[in-house]
Design a protein around this motif. Structure first.
Motif, PDB file in Angstrom:
ATOM      1  N   ALA A  17       0.840  -1.204   0.000  1.00 11.56           N
ATOM      2  CA  ALA A  17       0.000   0.000   0.000  1.00 11.56           C
ATOM      3  C   ALA A  17       0.871   1.250   0.000  1.00 11.56           C
ATOM      4  O   ALA A  17       1.851   1.339   0.740  1.00 11.56           O
ATOM      5  CB  ALA A  17      -0.909  -0.005   1.216  1.00 11.56           C
ATOM      6  N   LYS A  20      -2.213   4.037   2.966  1.00 11.66           N
ATOM      7  CA  LYS A  20      -2.388   2.879   3.851  1.00 11.66           C
ATOM      8  C   LYS A  20      -3.815   2.662   4.331  1.00 11.66           C
ATOM      9  O   LYS A  20      -4.561   3.616   4.556  1.00 11.66           O
ATOM     10  CB  LYS A  20      -1.500   3.037   5.091  1.00 11.66           C
ATOM     11  N   TYR A  21      -4.117   1.392   4.547  1.00 12.88           N
ATOM     12  CA  TYR A  21      -5.352   0.925   5.196  1.00 12.88           C
ATOM     13  C   TYR A  21      -5.003   0.593   6.642  1.00 12.88           C
ATOM     14  O   TYR A  21      -4.104  -0.201   6.884  1.00 12.88           O
ATOM     15  CB  TYR A  21      -5.836  -0.305   4.422  1.00 12.88           C
ATOM     16  N   TRP A  22      -5.690   1.202   7.588  1.00 12.28           N
ATOM     17  CA  TRP A  22      -5.418   0.890   9.008  1.00 12.28           C
ATOM     18  C   TRP A  22      -6.700   1.155   9.793  1.00 12.28           C
ATOM     19  O   TRP A  22      -7.007   2.284  10.136  1.00 12.28           O
ATOM     20  CB  TRP A  22      -4.242   1.740   9.542  1.00 12.28           C
ATOM     21  N   LYS A  24     -11.027  -0.474  10.620  1.00  9.45           N
ATOM     22  CA  LYS A  24     -12.212  -1.012   9.937  1.00  9.45           C
ATOM     23  C   LYS A  24     -13.469  -0.241  10.337  1.00  9.45           C
ATOM     24  O   LYS A  24     -13.576   0.230  11.450  1.00  9.45           O
ATOM     25  CB  LYS A  24     -12.391  -2.485  10.336  1.00  9.45           C
ATOM     26  N   ASN A  30     -15.427  -7.276   7.513  1.00 11.59           N
ATOM     27  CA  ASN A  30     -14.077  -6.773   7.237  1.00 11.59           C
ATOM     28  C   ASN A  30     -14.099  -5.590   6.258  1.00 11.59           C
ATOM     29  O   ASN A  30     -13.435  -5.614   5.213  1.00 11.59           O
ATOM     30  CB  ASN A  30     -13.153  -7.887   6.733  1.00 11.59           C
ATOM     31  N   GLY A 140     -11.383 -12.272   3.752  1.00 13.38           N
ATOM     32  CA  GLY A 140     -10.228 -12.962   4.338  1.00 13.38           C
ATOM     33  C   GLY A 140      -9.232 -11.970   4.918  1.00 13.38           C
ATOM     34  O   GLY A 140      -8.754 -12.108   6.044  1.00 13.38           O
ATOM     35  N   SER A 141      -8.927 -10.926   4.148  1.00 18.47           N
ATOM     36  CA  SER A 141      -7.981  -9.903   4.566  1.00 18.47           C
ATOM     37  C   SER A 141      -8.223  -8.662   3.709  1.00 18.47           C
ATOM     38  O   SER A 141      -8.338  -8.782   2.478  1.00 18.47           O
ATOM     39  CB  SER A 141      -6.557 -10.424   4.352  1.00 18.47           C
ATOM     40  N   GLY A 142      -8.294  -7.503   4.355  1.00 20.56           N
ATOM     41  CA  GLY A 142      -8.620  -6.276   3.617  1.00 20.56           C
ATOM     42  C   GLY A 142      -7.666  -6.057   2.451  1.00 20.56           C
ATOM     43  O   GLY A 142      -8.084  -5.713   1.335  1.00 20.56           O
ATOM     44  N   SER A 143      -6.376  -6.264   2.691  1.00 25.82           N
ATOM     45  CA  SER A 143      -5.389  -6.020   1.635  1.00 25.82           C
ATOM     46  C   SER A 143      -5.498  -7.049   0.506  1.00 25.82           C
ATOM     47  O   SER A 143      -5.049  -6.784  -0.616  1.00 25.82           O
ATOM     48  CB  SER A 143      -3.975  -6.012   2.219  1.00 25.82           C
ATOM     49  N   ARG A 146      -7.050  -6.139  -2.870  1.00 28.48           N
ATOM     50  CA  ARG A 146      -6.230  -5.420  -3.860  1.00 28.48           C
ATOM     51  C   ARG A 146      -5.398  -6.372  -4.713  1.00 28.48           C
ATOM     52  O   ARG A 146      -5.092  -6.059  -5.861  1.00 28.48           O
ATOM     53  CB  ARG A 146      -5.319  -4.408  -3.139  1.00 28.48           C
ATOM     54  N   ARG A 196      -4.137  -7.074  11.991  1.00 30.17           N
ATOM     55  CA  ARG A 196      -5.525  -7.076  12.454  1.00 30.17           C
ATOM     56  C   ARG A 196      -5.617  -6.614  13.903  1.00 30.17           C
ATOM     57  O   ARG A 196      -6.403  -5.729  14.245  1.00 30.17           O
ATOM     58  CB  ARG A 196      -6.123  -8.478  12.293  1.00 30.17           C
ATOM     59  N   MET A 246       0.536   6.846   9.377  1.00 27.16           N
ATOM     60  CA  MET A 246       0.041   5.580   9.948  1.00 27.16           C
ATOM     61  C   MET A 246       0.941   5.145  11.104  1.00 27.16           C
ATOM     62  O   MET A 246       0.443   4.710  12.158  1.00 27.16           O
ATOM     63  CB  MET A 246      -0.004   4.491   8.877  1.00 27.16           C
ATOM     64  N   ASP A 286       5.165  -1.169   6.257  1.00 28.63           N
ATOM     65  CA  ASP A 286       3.872  -1.640   6.768  1.00 28.63           C
ATOM     66  C   ASP A 286       4.001  -2.054   8.235  1.00 28.63           C
ATOM     67  O   ASP A 286       4.858  -1.543   8.930  1.00 28.63           O
ATOM     68  CB  ASP A 286       3.344  -2.731   5.841  1.00 28.63           C
ATOM     69  N   ALA A 287       3.174  -2.981   8.688  1.00 33.75           N
ATOM     70  CA  ALA A 287       3.179  -3.350  10.102  1.00 33.75           C
ATOM     71  C   ALA A 287       4.296  -4.357  10.369  1.00 33.75           C
ATOM     72  O   ALA A 287       4.063  -5.507  10.735  1.00 33.75           O
ATOM     73  CB  ALA A 287       1.819  -3.909  10.489  1.00 33.75           C
TER      74      ALA A 287
HETATM   75  C1  DP6 Z   1      -0.240  -1.978   7.336  1.00 29.08           C
HETATM   76  O1  DP6 Z   1      -5.061  -6.477   5.213  1.00 29.08           O
HETATM   77  O2  DP6 Z   1      -3.458  -7.576   6.816  1.00 29.08           O
HETATM   78  O3  DP6 Z   1      -0.274  -3.530   5.527  1.00 29.08           O
HETATM   79  O4  DP6 Z   1      -7.967  -6.853   6.889  1.00 29.08           O
HETATM   80  O5  DP6 Z   1      -7.302  -7.341   9.239  1.00 29.08           O
HETATM   81  O6  DP6 Z   1      -6.528  -8.852   7.413  1.00 29.08           O
HETATM   82  P1  DP6 Z   1      -6.907  -7.428   7.803  1.00 29.08           P
HETATM   83  O7  DP6 Z   1      -5.586  -6.539   7.670  1.00 29.08           O
HETATM   84  P2  DP6 Z   1      -4.464  -6.508   6.564  1.00 29.08           P
HETATM   85  O8  DP6 Z   1      -3.793  -5.078   6.893  1.00 29.08           O
HETATM   86  C2  DP6 Z   1      -2.823  -4.456   6.114  1.00 29.08           C
HETATM   87  C3  DP6 Z   1      -2.296  -3.259   6.830  1.00 29.08           C
HETATM   88  C4  DP6 Z   1      -1.085  -2.609   6.207  1.00 29.08           C
HETATM   89  C5  DP6 Z   1      -1.487  -1.464   5.277  1.00 29.08           C
HETATM   90  C6  DP6 Z   1      -2.065  -1.864   3.950  1.00 29.08           C
HETATM   91  O9  DP6 Z   1      -1.698  -2.922   3.385  1.00 29.08           O
HETATM   92  O10 DP6 Z   1      -2.880  -1.074   3.419  1.00 29.08           O
END
Ligand code: DP6
Length: 333
Positions: A17, A20-22, A24, A30, A140-143, A146, A196, A246, A286-287
């Motif tokens: 990303a 970033k997605y951080w 919900k 999800n 399953g997972s937000g990322s 993509r 998560r 983030m 990322d994390a």
């Molecule tokens: C920091 O997609 O792993 O990489 O939806 O809970 O499975 P869940 O989370 P996930 O989070 C990714 C967070 C990130 C930033 C991003 O990839 O956008």
């Protein structure tokens, strides 16, 4: 349906990303609290084989050769979404492997659920199409939503309670702007706090969370425009700002989430030096402690050489941008 021939293999690549997605807006479906923008990599793969087999009493899930109860439960719940659509309850054997370190900040859950979605769709002959697969991969997972697509991808948070408007769409093909990513691996092994759990903690206990959320729409618009105009300087500015904001949210979480190590900071410093020398590169993190250096075509060998010399960098992985998740010839993974 003859369930005993219901098998397929798919491959998917992780994505990184830039916005970033951080956090919900709904944990059950999800649904992300904000949109995000990413690049799908070419050089790292998850390969997943799914076989819906009437002889099985339970799903049998092997990830990188290992069977783990928590992972099996997650994969089973995910496959239930596909079984419901196919109106079958046949259990499945799933074998999945990554050619890169799992759980080390290289988004293995993104490529993992994207590959699983595509393989399950084909094995059950659902023909759901990329947008529906993106919606399902998100569960399953937000990322993972993509990684259904290649190149530059935008994920919409949507506003609907049923999540039907929360899916990814491709913005620009990988070969339309052939950037290269150099990943500096500064630690091996799985991270201590998953994305998560980390984002849940930030949402609950970071005083900066709401302020950060308010900045995302503008960052998304700026990054989208930069991609469309192939404006590297603008993409660099917004990506580094989104990443650092983030991490500021993470650091302000109580108790604090600090995903960096000393080599992470040394890599940032190295990339800043390269920028001062006019090299087309920017960082994102990322994390986890790995640093991803996004490079203009032609800059990656100089960037890799510089990062290789940074104390604490254990390995480098270089990747161009690649394609979305897809079915591959049906051999066991
Ligand atoms: C920091 O997609 O792993 O990489 O939806 O809970 O499975 P869940 O989370 P996930 O989070 C990714 C967070 C990130 C930033 C991003 O990839 O956008």
């Amino acid at each position: 349906m003859t369930a005993d021939t219901s098998q397929a293999t798919a491959t998917a690549q992780p994505n990184i990303a830039l916005v970033k997605y951080w956090g919900k807006r709904d944990a059950t479906l999800n649904l992300p609290a904000a949109g995000s923008l990413s690049i799908t990599l070419a050089g790292l793969h998850t390969r997943t084989h799914v076989h819906f087999d009437p002889a099985l009493d339970a799903d049998d899930v092997a990830l990188n050769g290992a069977r783990d109860t928590a992972q099996t439960r997650k994969v089973s719940a995910f496959l239930d979404l596909f079984r419901a659509r196919a109106r079958v309850d046949t259990r499945a054997r799933v074998t999945s492997s990554n050619d890169f370190p799992t759980g080390a900040g290289l988004a293995s859950s993104a490529s993992g659920f994207a590959a699983l979605a595509v393989a399950a769709d084909r094995a059950l002959r659902l023909g759901l199409g990329a947008r529906n697969l993106s919606r399902l991969a998100r569960r399953g997972s937000g990322s993972a939503a993509r990684s259904i697509f290649g190149g530059f991808v935008e994920m919409s948070a949507g506003t609907r309670a049923d999540g039907e408007d929360a899916f990814a769409t491709p913005l620009l093909a990988a070969d339309a702007w052939p950037l290269t990513v150099v990943v500096a691996i500064t630690a091996r092994g799985a991270k201590s706090i998953s994305s998560r759990a980390g984002m849940e903690a930030s949402q609950r206990a970071s005083p900066f969370y709401r302020a950060w959320l308010a900045t995302v729409p503008e960052d998304l618009a700026s990054a989208r425009a930069a991609v469309q105009a192939r404006d590297f300087e603008q993409l660099a500015r917004v990506s580094e700002a989104s990443c650092l904001a983030m991490h500021a949210v993470m650091l302000a979480t109580r108790p604090a989430l600090l995903y960096w190590n000393p080599a992470t900071v040394a890599c940032i410093d190295c990339i800043r030096g390269l920028q001062r020398d006019g090299i087309g590169v920017f960082f994102t993190i990322d994390a986890g402690p790995q640093v991803k250096a996004v490079c203009l075509p032609g800059a990656s060998s100089r960037v890799a050489a510089a990062l290789r010399g940074v104390g604490g960098v254990q390995d480098l992985v270089t990747s161009t941008l690649g394609a979305g998740a897809r079915v591959v010839p049906d051999t066991a993974a």
